[in-house]
Scaffold this motif. Structure first.
Motif, PDB file in Angstrom:
ATOM      1  N   ARG A 229       2.238   1.760  -3.458  1.00  0.00           N
ATOM      2  CA  ARG A 229       1.179   2.220  -4.357  1.00  0.00           C
ATOM      3  C   ARG A 229       0.931   3.719  -4.168  1.00  0.00           C
ATOM      4  O   ARG A 229       0.833   4.473  -5.136  1.00  0.00           O
ATOM      5  CB  ARG A 229      -0.105   1.434  -4.076  1.00  0.00           C
ATOM      6  CG  ARG A 229      -1.244   1.732  -5.020  1.00  0.00           C
ATOM      7  CD  ARG A 229      -2.467   0.919  -4.633  1.00  0.00           C
ATOM      8  NE  ARG A 229      -3.111   1.417  -3.438  1.00  0.00           N
ATOM      9  CZ  ARG A 229      -3.969   2.451  -3.432  1.00  0.00           C
ATOM     10  NH1 ARG A 229      -4.271   3.062  -4.542  1.00  0.00           N
ATOM     11  NH2 ARG A 229      -4.527   2.840  -2.305  1.00  0.00           N
ATOM     12  N   LEU A 230       0.878   4.163  -2.923  1.00  0.00           N
ATOM     13  CA  LEU A 230       0.661   5.581  -2.659  1.00  0.00           C
ATOM     14  C   LEU A 230       1.867   6.429  -3.055  1.00  0.00           C
ATOM     15  O   LEU A 230       1.714   7.559  -3.513  1.00  0.00           O
ATOM     16  CB  LEU A 230       0.314   5.801  -1.185  1.00  0.00           C
ATOM     17  CG  LEU A 230      -1.051   5.268  -0.755  1.00  0.00           C
ATOM     18  CD1 LEU A 230      -1.220   5.400   0.754  1.00  0.00           C
ATOM     19  CD2 LEU A 230      -2.166   5.969  -1.493  1.00  0.00           C
TER      20      LEU A 230
ATOM     21  N   LEU B 166      -4.329  11.926  -1.120  1.00  0.00           N
ATOM     22  CA  LEU B 166      -3.456  10.909  -0.532  1.00  0.00           C
ATOM     23  C   LEU B 166      -3.814  10.602   0.924  1.00  0.00           C
ATOM     24  O   LEU B 166      -3.494   9.532   1.425  1.00  0.00           O
ATOM     25  CB  LEU B 166      -1.995  11.342  -0.626  1.00  0.00           C
ATOM     26  CG  LEU B 166      -1.412  11.329  -2.038  1.00  0.00           C
ATOM     27  CD1 LEU B 166      -0.033  11.962  -2.041  1.00  0.00           C
ATOM     28  CD2 LEU B 166      -1.369   9.925  -2.608  1.00  0.00           C
ATOM     29  N   SER B 167      -4.500  11.509   1.593  1.00  0.00           N
ATOM     30  CA  SER B 167      -4.832  11.289   3.001  1.00  0.00           C
ATOM     31  C   SER B 167      -6.159  10.560   3.195  1.00  0.00           C
ATOM     32  O   SER B 167      -6.463  10.139   4.307  1.00  0.00           O
ATOM     33  CB  SER B 167      -4.878  12.623   3.748  1.00  0.00           C
ATOM     34  OG  SER B 167      -5.979  13.395   3.310  1.00  0.00           O
TER      35      SER B 167
ATOM     36  N   PRO C  43      -9.189   7.671   1.469  1.00  0.00           N
ATOM     37  CA  PRO C  43      -9.396   6.622   0.463  1.00  0.00           C
ATOM     38  C   PRO C  43     -10.208   7.105  -0.738  1.00  0.00           C
ATOM     39  O   PRO C  43     -10.015   6.640  -1.849  1.00  0.00           O
ATOM     40  CB  PRO C  43     -10.130   5.514   1.208  1.00  0.00           C
ATOM     41  CG  PRO C  43     -10.596   6.106   2.480  1.00  0.00           C
ATOM     42  CD  PRO C  43      -9.811   7.332   2.737  1.00  0.00           C
TER      43      PRO C  43
ATOM     44  N   GLU D 174       0.834  -1.206   0.000  1.00  0.00           N
ATOM     45  CA  GLU D 174       0.000   0.000   0.000  1.00  0.00           C
ATOM     46  C   GLU D 174       0.867   1.255   0.000  1.00  0.00           C
ATOM     47  O   GLU D 174       0.589   2.225  -0.695  1.00  0.00           O
ATOM     48  CB  GLU D 174      -0.933  -0.010   1.210  1.00  0.00           C
ATOM     49  CG  GLU D 174      -1.838   1.179   1.306  1.00  0.00           C
ATOM     50  CD  GLU D 174      -2.899   1.229   0.229  1.00  0.00           C
ATOM     51  OE1 GLU D 174      -3.539   2.282   0.101  1.00  0.00           O
ATOM     52  OE2 GLU D 174      -3.107   0.242  -0.491  1.00  0.00           O
ATOM     53  N   HIS D 175       1.948   1.219   0.761  1.00  0.00           N
ATOM     54  CA  HIS D 175       2.877   2.355   0.796  1.00  0.00           C
ATOM     55  C   HIS D 175       3.477   2.592  -0.583  1.00  0.00           C
ATOM     56  O   HIS D 175       3.550   3.737  -1.047  1.00  0.00           O
ATOM     57  CB  HIS D 175       3.973   2.084   1.833  1.00  0.00           C
ATOM     58  CG  HIS D 175       4.998   3.172   1.889  1.00  0.00           C
ATOM     59  ND1 HIS D 175       6.167   3.107   1.177  1.00  0.00           N
ATOM     60  CD2 HIS D 175       5.004   4.352   2.546  1.00  0.00           C
ATOM     61  CE1 HIS D 175       6.875   4.204   1.398  1.00  0.00           C
ATOM     62  NE2 HIS D 175       6.187   4.975   2.229  1.00  0.00           N
TER      63      HIS D 175
ATOM     64  N   ALA E 180       1.657   6.900  -6.740  1.00  0.00           N
ATOM     65  CA  ALA E 180       0.590   7.856  -7.045  1.00  0.00           C
ATOM     66  C   ALA E 180       1.060   9.283  -6.766  1.00  0.00           C
ATOM     67  O   ALA E 180       0.781  10.203  -7.544  1.00  0.00           O
ATOM     68  CB  ALA E 180      -0.653   7.529  -6.225  1.00  0.00           C
ATOM     69  N   ARG E 181       1.788   9.471  -5.667  1.00  0.00           N
ATOM     70  CA  ARG E 181       2.318  10.801  -5.352  1.00  0.00           C
ATOM     71  C   ARG E 181       3.284  11.268  -6.436  1.00  0.00           C
ATOM     72  O   ARG E 181       3.211  12.418  -6.884  1.00  0.00           O
ATOM     73  CB  ARG E 181       3.024  10.802  -4.003  1.00  0.00           C
ATOM     74  CG  ARG E 181       3.675  12.148  -3.674  1.00  0.00           C
ATOM     75  CD  ARG E 181       4.388  12.114  -2.355  1.00  0.00           C
ATOM     76  NE  ARG E 181       3.516  12.305  -1.231  1.00  0.00           N
ATOM     77  CZ  ARG E 181       3.031  13.478  -0.847  1.00  0.00           C
ATOM     78  NH1 ARG E 181       3.307  14.562  -1.528  1.00  0.00           N
ATOM     79  NH2 ARG E 181       2.257  13.580   0.203  1.00  0.00           N
TER      80      ARG E 181
ATOM     81  N   ILE F  90      -7.616   6.989  -5.625  1.00  0.00           N
ATOM     82  CA  ILE F  90      -6.448   6.405  -6.265  1.00  0.00           C
ATOM     83  C   ILE F  90      -6.620   4.915  -6.211  1.00  0.00           C
ATOM     84  O   ILE F  90      -6.784   4.335  -5.152  1.00  0.00           O
ATOM     85  CB  ILE F  90      -5.150   6.796  -5.517  1.00  0.00           C
ATOM     86  CG1 ILE F  90      -5.021   8.308  -5.456  1.00  0.00           C
ATOM     87  CG2 ILE F  90      -3.953   6.170  -6.179  1.00  0.00           C
ATOM     88  CD1 ILE F  90      -3.954   8.757  -4.492  1.00  0.00           C
TER      89      ILE F  90
ATOM     90  N   ASP G 162      -2.473  16.410  -1.445  1.00  0.00           N
ATOM     91  CA  ASP G 162      -2.412  15.975  -0.040  1.00  0.00           C
ATOM     92  C   ASP G 162      -3.755  15.440   0.435  1.00  0.00           C
ATOM     93  O   ASP G 162      -3.814  14.445   1.159  1.00  0.00           O
ATOM     94  CB  ASP G 162      -1.961  17.129   0.852  1.00  0.00           C
ATOM     95  CG  ASP G 162      -0.521  17.528   0.598  1.00  0.00           C
ATOM     96  OD1 ASP G 162       0.245  16.680   0.090  1.00  0.00           O
ATOM     97  OD2 ASP G 162      -0.170  18.683   0.891  1.00  0.00           O
TER      98      ASP G 162
END
Length: 145
Positions: free
Chosen positions: A71-72, A100-101, A103, A68-69, A75-76, A144, A97
């Motif tokens: 993937r994020l 990303l914070s 879902p 998950e980290h 995306a960032r 995302i 922000d």
């Protein structure tokens, strides 16, 4: 307390961490890891098998968290590429922000957080090419994936 099942221990650990102020919410990652371990192993009569299942659940939760980290993080990076060349007064970094914070985000959430109109929120969401999650024409939400 010794007779609490393996899944009950996860709840107990979460309750203890909430009580100490370490975490404010439940430990979903441990729950996700426990779901990947067969029920027979988690509820085995043999204590060593239950302990091994609990350790495997922690490992599975860690693997899921790292995925998950990653993937994020990807995306960032993708959204930061969109930000290059934008004005310094752009509201896109704040939207990044926000996305990303959470879902998923709705138009009203973007409007409230960025103080823009409904159409402005839709234009900003379109700039990032976020995935529409609801499949609806109105009251849509993006995220995302």
């Amino acid at each position: 307390m010794a007779k609490i099942a393996a899944s009950g221990r996860l709840g107990l650990v979460g309750a203890m961490l909430r009580e100490e102020g370490v975490t404010a919410n439940h430990l979903a990652c441990l729950h996700l890891g426990a779901q990947k371990i067969p029920r027979e192993r988690r509820r085995s009569r043999a204590r060593t098998e239950r302990v091994a299942a609990f350790i495997d659940a922690i490992r599975e939760a860690a693997v899921a968290g790292l995925k998950e980290h990653d993937r994020l993080l990807l995306a960032r990076e993708r959204m930061e590429r969109v930000l290059r060349g934008r004005r310094s007064s752009s509201k896109l970094p704040v939207l990044m922000d926000l996305v990303l914070s959470r879902p998923m985000v709705s138009t009203s959430m973007v409007q409230a957080a960025l103080k823009v109109s409904r159409q402005g929120a839709l234009d900003l969401i379109g700039a990032f090419s976020l995935r529409e999650l609801t499949g609806r024409g109105s009251f849509r939400a993006w995220g995302i994936v």
